[in-house]
Structures are given as C-alpha cells and as structure tokens.
Design a protein around this motif. Structure first.
Motif, PDB file in Angstrom:
ATOM      1  N   PHE A   1       0.817  -1.206   0.000  1.00 34.24           N
ATOM      2  CA  PHE A   1       0.000   0.000   0.000  1.00 34.24           C
ATOM      3  C   PHE A   1       0.855   1.261   0.000  1.00 34.24           C
ATOM      4  O   PHE A   1       0.524   2.235  -0.673  1.00 34.24           O
ATOM      5  CB  PHE A   1      -0.942   0.007   1.204  1.00 34.24           C
ATOM      6  N   SER A   2       1.943   1.265   0.741  1.00 34.73           N
ATOM      7  CA  SER A   2       2.814   2.440   0.783  1.00 34.73           C
ATOM      8  C   SER A   2       3.386   2.745  -0.598  1.00 34.73           C
ATOM      9  O   SER A   2       3.429   3.906  -1.031  1.00 34.73           O
ATOM     10  CB  SER A   2       3.954   2.232   1.785  1.00 34.73           C
ATOM     11  N   ALA A   3       3.816   1.695  -1.302  1.00 32.75           N
ATOM     12  CA  ALA A   3       4.343   1.884  -2.652  1.00 32.75           C
ATOM     13  C   ALA A   3       3.239   2.333  -3.609  1.00 32.75           C
ATOM     14  O   ALA A   3       3.465   3.150  -4.508  1.00 32.75           O
ATOM     15  CB  ALA A   3       4.979   0.595  -3.151  1.00 32.75           C
ATOM     16  N   GLN A   4       2.055   1.817  -3.416  1.00 31.81           N
ATOM     17  CA  GLN A   4       0.910   2.212  -4.235  1.00 31.81           C
ATOM     18  C   GLN A   4       0.588   3.693  -4.027  1.00 31.81           C
ATOM     19  O   GLN A   4       0.341   4.433  -4.987  1.00 31.81           O
ATOM     20  CB  GLN A   4      -0.300   1.353  -3.864  1.00 31.81           C
ATOM     21  N   LEU A   5       0.636   4.115  -2.779  1.00 28.82           N
ATOM     22  CA  LEU A   5       0.377   5.520  -2.457  1.00 28.82           C
ATOM     23  C   LEU A   5       1.413   6.429  -3.112  1.00 28.82           C
ATOM     24  O   LEU A   5       1.077   7.453  -3.704  1.00 28.82           O
ATOM     25  CB  LEU A   5       0.399   5.687  -0.937  1.00 28.82           C
ATOM     26  N   ALA A   6       2.676   6.027  -3.012  1.00 27.40           N
ATOM     27  CA  ALA A   6       3.752   6.841  -3.582  1.00 27.40           C
ATOM     28  C   ALA A   6       3.649   6.914  -5.106  1.00 27.40           C
ATOM     29  O   ALA A   6       3.815   7.979  -5.715  1.00 27.40           O
ATOM     30  CB  ALA A   6       5.100   6.269  -3.168  1.00 27.40           C
TER      31      ALA A   6
END
Length: 322
Positions: free
Chosen positions: A157-162
């Motif tokens: 999710f963090s990579a998706q957000l970025a």
C-alpha cells in the motif's frame, strides 16, 4: 447550534437545493450552452464539461457556488484534469495513450504564447491565473501520466500511495495554485487526490483485473491468496482483501486532514463522497457491490458541504488579496 440556527440552515438548504435544481438546469445541461456561448464562444467545450460531470455528477451542486460564468477557468481546469486522467487510465493501449499525452505536452508548452488550440486550453489561458503558474506546473501532470503508463502493480500500500501520488500530486499542485496561488501548500490536496483515485480504482476491480496495474497491491493479493482470475469472481477472500484496502484508505484519509493546505470546492465534494462511500463499503457484507453501486450524495448535506467549501475558498482568497 440553537433552534434558530437550525432553521436558518434548513432555509439555506432549501434555497441551495432550489438553486441547484432550477439554476443549474437552466444554465446549461452541465452549464453547456452558457459556458460555451458566454465564456469560450466554442460549442465543443460543452462535451468536455459533460464528460467531467458524467464521472463526478455531484459537482453539479458545486457549480451553484462556483459560477461558470464568473469562474470559467475553474470549470475548464476540472474538465481538463478529467481529459488527462481519461488518457492515462482509460486508454488501454499504451502507445495510443502516449500519443494523446504527447499532444497535450505540446499544447501546454506553447499555450502561454499562442493561447492554445484546444477549447479547454483557450479558456484556461484566457485567464491571468494560467500565466501566473510556472510552465513546469502545467507540464508536470502530463509527464507524470506518461511515466506511469508502463507501471505494474505496486508491491504494497505504501508503494501504491507513492506511485499514485506522482500524477495526482502534480494535478493537486496545479489545482491548488489555480484556486489559491503558487505559495499555498498542496500537501493535503495531493493526499486527498491520491486516495480518491485509489478508491475509484478499487471500484473498478473486476473491470481492470487484466491490467498490468491492479487496484490491490501484490502483498495484499498474496496475503489473501488471490490471482487475477479470482478478482473477477465473488469470494470471501476477495471481500477480505477489499476491506483491508479500505482500512488502509481510511487511515490515510484520516491523516490527510492534518496536512497543510486547502482543498478546492470540487475536491472537497469529491473527498466527502469518497469518505462516505468508503465507510459504507467497509461495513457491508459485499463491499465491492457497495462500491460499484454507490451514488453521490446530492441532498442537503452535499449542498451544505459545497456552500461551506465555497465560503472557505472565498475567505482564503480574500485574505490573500486584501
């Protein structure tokens, strides 16, 4: 709030709803003829505003408070953002999308001097706001859209957000500069724009199951044992994965309220509808069905939210330009 305050709010709501239903219908099926004739003089503009409102019908309420005859560029910018997103996400062939995005890069590179060729560009660059915004701000969303055409599914999710914030952050920065000026922080608008898109992508989970970039990150797919094929079929595992995604979205949305910077009136309505739909889906037995069938809030609360957002916008702009 006392009884008299509630009565005033109720009267305000009735007046706003009446304005929304009569004034909007009169001024243009999407403000079409009025914007076209009074603002741009180009009939083609209506179709682009139509496409924007087809995706975000709740913005009809906002147009009561952001009068297109007075603020044509605000409406044109929203319609242009939808054009860009349609090219970035709606065209399945990357080379076709790249061709369209390249055209927009060329268009925006010369619009400050030529005034532009596209109906939306002409409205935008007829406004002094467009010339006050650095050219790199105009090009940044287009370049970000081109860069993400070949991106695959994010790891977590963090990579998706970025990854998502590259494009939607660039749009939020441009939007914030247009509404509030170049010195105002776009941090909150960036996060809200990013989360709104991730929620929209989740609504299209079944339709986009064959795409390189899936709405659920790889770690979430692995955790619940989901494959591309299984995303198209209802199952308890799919529901659990969607709820987990919604939990992360809700947490990030809560954090967004603590970030600096204002939201445009349009972004405020989009965010309000997104949060409402997200909470409803998280509680549902079939969350994807709720996401897919959810409709924008067009009642009193939506009208009140639009009015309050417009009041905040006007106060902030007035404070910056005494």
């Amino acid at each position: 709030m006392g009884l008299s305050g509630w009565r005033r709010s109720a009267r305000l709501g009735r007046r706003c709803r009446n304005r929304a239903s009569t004034r909007f219908d009169r001024t243009a099926q999407v403000e079409g003829s009025r914007v076209s004739e009074e603002v741009s003089g180009h009939g083609a503009l209506q179709s682009y505003v139509d496409k924007w409102l087809a995706v975000q019908p709740q913005q009809r309420t906002a147009l009561v408070f952001v009068d297109p005859a007075k603020y044509p560029g605000h409406v044109a910018l929203a319609a242009w953002e939808q054009e860009l997103l349609s090219a970035a996400y709606g065209i399945r062939e990357p080379h076709v999308a790249a061709t369209k995005l390249n055209w927009w890069a060329e268009e925006l590179s010369g619009a400050a001097s030529s005034g532009g060729r596209h109906p939306l560009t002409r409205v935008l660059f007829d406004d002094e706001r467009a010339h006050a915004i650095p050219q790199e701000h105009w090009l940044a969303p287009v370049l970000a859209a081109m860069a993400q055409l070949e991106e695959g599914t994010a790891v977590d999710f963090s990579a998706q957000l970025a990854a998502t914030s590259a494009l939607h952050g660039a749009l939020a920065a441009l939007e914030t500069a247009w509404w509030y000026g170049n010195t105002v922080s776009p941090a909150r608008a960036t996060r809200v724009a990013t989360l709104s898109h991730l929620l929209f992508a989740l609504r299209r989970l079944q339709d986009d199951a064959e795409r390189d970039r899936l709405p659920l990150p790889m770690a979430r797919l692995a955790r619940f044992g989901l494959s591309r094929a299984s995303l198209r079929q209802p199952s308890e595992a799919r529901d659990q994965a969607i709820r987990a995604q919604l939990d992360d979205l809700r947490s990030a949305w809560s954090e967004a309220s603590r970030l600096d910077g204002p939201l445009s009136v349009f972004r405020t309505l989009e965010a309000g509808d997104g949060e409402r739909l997200m909470r409803k889906a998280a509680r549902a037995g079939a969350p994807l069905k709720v996401l897919q069938t959810g409709t924008p809030n067009s009642g009193f609360l939506a009208t009140l939210r639009a009015w309050r957002a417009a009041q905040r916008w006007q106060r902030q702009v007035a404070g910056q330009h005494p």
